[in-house]
Write a protein that holds these residues in place. Structure first.
Motif, PDB file in Angstrom:
ATOM      1  N   UNK A  72       3.136  -0.437  -8.902  1.00 56.58           N
ATOM      2  CA  UNK A  72       3.193  -1.382  -7.776  1.00 56.58           C
ATOM      3  C   UNK A  72       2.772  -2.776  -8.221  1.00 56.58           C
ATOM      4  N   UNK A  73       1.874  -2.867  -9.189  1.00 57.56           N
ATOM      5  CA  UNK A  73       1.536  -4.189  -9.729  1.00 57.56           C
ATOM      6  C   UNK A  73       2.758  -4.816 -10.394  1.00 57.56           C
ATOM      7  N   UNK A  74       3.507  -4.014 -11.152  1.00 52.62           N
ATOM      8  CA  UNK A  74       4.737  -4.519 -11.790  1.00 52.62           C
ATOM      9  C   UNK A  74       5.740  -4.956 -10.723  1.00 52.62           C
ATOM     10  N   UNK A  75       5.867  -4.149  -9.663  1.00 56.62           N
ATOM     11  CA  UNK A  75       6.803  -4.491  -8.585  1.00 56.62           C
ATOM     12  C   UNK A  75       6.455  -5.840  -7.974  1.00 56.62           C
ATOM     13  N   UNK A 113       0.826  -1.202   0.000  1.00 57.34           N
ATOM     14  CA  UNK A 113       0.000   0.000   0.000  1.00 57.34           C
ATOM     15  C   UNK A 113       0.858   1.250   0.000  1.00 57.34           C
ATOM     16  N   UNK A 114       0.430   2.246  -0.751  1.00 55.18           N
ATOM     17  CA  UNK A 114       1.091   3.550  -0.778  1.00 55.18           C
ATOM     18  C   UNK A 114       0.032   4.626  -0.593  1.00 55.18           C
ATOM     19  N   UNK A 115       0.295   5.549   0.315  1.00 57.39           N
ATOM     20  CA  UNK A 115      -0.634   6.656   0.507  1.00 57.39           C
ATOM     21  C   UNK A 115       0.156   7.920   0.789  1.00 57.39           C
ATOM     22  N   UNK A 116      -0.433   9.038   0.411  1.00 56.04           N
ATOM     23  CA  UNK A 116       0.226  10.308   0.635  1.00 56.04           C
ATOM     24  C   UNK A 116      -0.732  11.453   0.385  1.00 56.04           C
TER      25      UNK A 116
END
Length: 155
Positions: A130-133, A106-109
């Motif tokens: 992030x899907x690629x990661x 998850x990433x939020x900002x």
């Protein structure tokens, strides 16, 4: 506010997935855009640990420092950066999942100023990256180099 959460099933034990993903030295191996990572302190990883990253995003090279704010090995890692125009929080969680591991990233900002408009465009881009990661992490840990050859793109 930008908030992106993606997850993937990895056919490896939770401790192995979590140990690999939480180790900052491995970040350049599985994050598509991160080219360099460096611990800024010594000792075991835990709250207060700091890691400097160099990444390329939207054609620009970015240097930023994350601080671990929560770390429960094998379960959860929360890192946060407050520097720059786009403060971010990244959360990893690992759970047992059908004989393997479910990893959620998850990433939020909360972008400020001009970056607030960029945030509307950035959310789908962050989701795609992030899907690629996670796909790259899965390929590395499951040992399937055909799906992601070194330096290559997913098939």
């Amino acid at each position: 506010m930008v908030s992106v959460q993606t997850d993937i099933h990895i056919d490896r034990p939770r401790e192995e997935v979590a140990g690999f993903a939480a180790n900052p030295e491995n970040a350049p191996r599985w994050y598509v855009n991160i080219h360099k990572s460096q611990r800024l302190d010594s000792g075991p990883l835990g709250p207060g640990s700091k890691v400097a990253f160099t990444a390329k995003f939207l054609g620009r090279e970015l240097n930023y420092t994350y601080e671990f704010v929560e770390y429960v090995p094998g379960q959860r890692l929360v890192m946060r950066t407050a520097q720059g125009p786009f403060p971010m929080q990244t959360t990893y969680t690992w759970t047992d999942d059908d004989g393997g591991t479910r990893m959620t990233l998850g990433n939020s900002g909360s972008p400020s100023g001009f970056s607030r408009l960029a945030g509307l465009v950035m959310e789908p881009m962050i989701r795609r990256e992030t899907r690629k990661d996670l796909q790259k992490l899965k390929a590395i840990l499951e040992g399937d180099s055909r799906r992601w050859p070194p330096g290559g793109e997913p098939h």
